[in-house]
Design a protein around this motif. Structure first.
Motif, mmCIF file in Angstrom:
data_model
loop_
_atom_site.group_PDB
_atom_site.id
_atom_site.type_symbol
_atom_site.label_atom_id
_atom_site.label_comp_id
_atom_site.label_asym_id
_atom_site.label_seq_id
_atom_site.Cartn_x
_atom_site.Cartn_y
_atom_site.Cartn_z
ATOM 1 N N MET A 191 16.901 -0.569 -8.309
ATOM 2 C CA MET A 191 15.589 -1.194 -8.431
ATOM 3 C C MET A 191 14.652 -0.163 -9.053
ATOM 4 O O MET A 191 14.299 0.824 -8.413
ATOM 5 N N LEU A 192 14.280 -0.377 -10.317
ATOM 6 C CA LEU A 192 13.526 0.615 -11.065
ATOM 7 C C LEU A 192 12.172 0.076 -11.497
ATOM 8 O O LEU A 192 12.025 -1.123 -11.778
ATOM 9 N N VAL A 193 11.188 0.969 -11.567
ATOM 10 C CA VAL A 193 9.870 0.632 -12.112
ATOM 11 C C VAL A 193 9.574 1.601 -13.253
ATOM 12 O O VAL A 193 10.118 2.714 -13.285
ATOM 13 N N PRO A 220 11.302 5.871 -11.753
ATOM 14 C CA PRO A 220 11.641 6.022 -10.332
ATOM 15 C C PRO A 220 12.147 4.709 -9.752
ATOM 16 O O PRO A 220 11.889 3.622 -10.275
ATOM 17 N N GLY A 221 12.865 4.812 -8.653
ATOM 18 C CA GLY A 221 13.366 3.602 -8.029
ATOM 19 C C GLY A 221 14.183 3.881 -6.793
ATOM 20 O O GLY A 221 14.067 4.933 -6.164
ATOM 21 N N TYR A 222 15.032 2.922 -6.485
ATOM 22 C CA TYR A 222 15.846 2.976 -5.282
ATOM 23 C C TYR A 222 17.170 2.303 -5.612
ATOM 24 O O TYR A 222 17.209 1.363 -6.401
ATOM 25 N N HIS A 268 0.796 1.676 -8.406
ATOM 26 C CA HIS A 268 1.280 0.531 -7.636
ATOM 27 C C HIS A 268 1.913 -0.515 -8.563
ATOM 28 O O HIS A 268 1.391 -1.623 -8.708
ATOM 29 N N PRO A 269 3.017 -0.186 -9.191
ATOM 30 C CA PRO A 269 3.648 -1.166 -10.089
ATOM 31 C C PRO A 269 4.148 -2.380 -9.308
ATOM 32 O O PRO A 269 4.640 -2.255 -8.183
ATOM 33 N N LYS A 324 0.856 -1.187 0.000
ATOM 34 C CA LYS A 324 0.000 0.000 0.000
ATOM 35 C C LYS A 324 0.891 1.237 0.000
ATOM 36 O O LYS A 324 2.025 1.202 0.449
ATOM 37 N N GLY A 325 0.338 2.332 -0.489
ATOM 38 C CA GLY A 325 1.099 3.571 -0.492
ATOM 39 C C GLY A 325 1.976 3.693 -1.725
ATOM 40 O O GLY A 325 1.815 2.991 -2.721
ATOM 41 N N ASP A 326 2.955 4.588 -1.621
ATOM 42 C CA ASP A 326 3.848 4.882 -2.726
ATOM 43 C C ASP A 326 4.859 3.748 -2.917
ATOM 44 O O ASP A 326 5.284 3.106 -1.960
ATOM 45 N N VAL A 327 5.268 3.536 -4.188
ATOM 46 C CA VAL A 327 6.240 2.476 -4.466
ATOM 47 C C VAL A 327 7.568 2.743 -3.764
ATOM 48 O O VAL A 327 8.306 1.815 -3.425
#
Length: 225
Positions: free
Chosen positions: A167-169, A144-146, A181-182, A103-106
């Motif tokens: 880690m990208l979406v 976006p990612g981390y 919510h990818p 839930k929430g932002d990726v």
């Protein structure tokens, strides 16, 4: 009696023709040689820059990016690598990313996913002494990612390897139209050694041959025009 410098019937000599201008000939000749050598070095350097290639992934995750070969060459359908004298130098691989329901932002789930990704490195037979040096949010071409930066020792040589896992979406220039919510994305793994021109994890993908592939990474099989 000294023998004449020029045989009878031949002449005048070059110094006699040039007179006082003779003293300028050598500096000009040396300058021309220097310019010619510099031109040859520039040509030699550019002649070995390599060819720009495109890697397109059509598997579990579809992607594309550009790279220069050499030094990088494809070793599989999703990885490019540079090797020098039989030793690993650097590489970039794209792996599928599966995100659990959330839930929430990726951005809130990706740090947890990143923990799992790095934890999988520790028991790997390829690395020893894995430790994280930095992490945070990332964005590559609107995606976006981390990221997690880490370093380790390569087995069995003990050489230091510097790494960054992204880690990208999928994203776009209009975030309001993106999937909120990818569940699918990509892990972009970059590895480099000192031989790749890096001295810290902060350098990976920011300098050297891996800079172009990372910055050109996109989801999908079509390159932008």
């Amino acid at each position: 009696m000294e023998a004449p410098a020029v045989r009878k019937g031949f002449g005048p000599t070059m110094p006699e023709l040039l007179g006082r201008r003779w003293r300028y000939v050598w500096p000009v000749a040396i300058a021309l040689v220097v310019v010619a050598f510099a031109g040859w070095m520039i040509h030699r350097h550019h002649g070995h820059k390599g060819k720009v290639e495109v890697m397109v992934g059509r598997g579990a995750v579809q992607f594309n990016f550009i790279y220069t070969s050499p030094p990088l060459r494809p070793v599989s359908a999703n990885e490019i690598r540079a090797v020098r004298a039989g030793l690993f130098v650097q590489s970039m691989a794209v792996l599928p990313l599966s995100i659990p329901q959330y839930k929430g932002d990726v951005g809130s789930i990706l740090p947890i996913v990143a923990e799992r990704v790095v934890a999988q490195r520790a028991p790997a037979s390829r690395y020893a002494d894995v430790h994280v040096t930095d992490e945070g949010r990332a964005r590559i071409n609107f995606n976006p990612g981390y990221y997690v930066a880490w370093e380790a020792k390569l087995r069995p040589s003990g050489r230091t390897v510097f790494a960054r896992d992204y880690m990208l979406v999928p994203g776009s220039s209009r975030p309001e139209q993106d999937d909120p919510h990818p569940r699918r994305g990509a892990i972009v793994e970059l590895l480099s050694t000192h031989a790749g021109g890096v001295n810290a994890t902060a350098d990976v993908g920011q300098v050297g041959a891996l800079k172009k592939p990372l910055r050109s990474f996109r989801f999908g099989t079509e390159r932008p025009h």
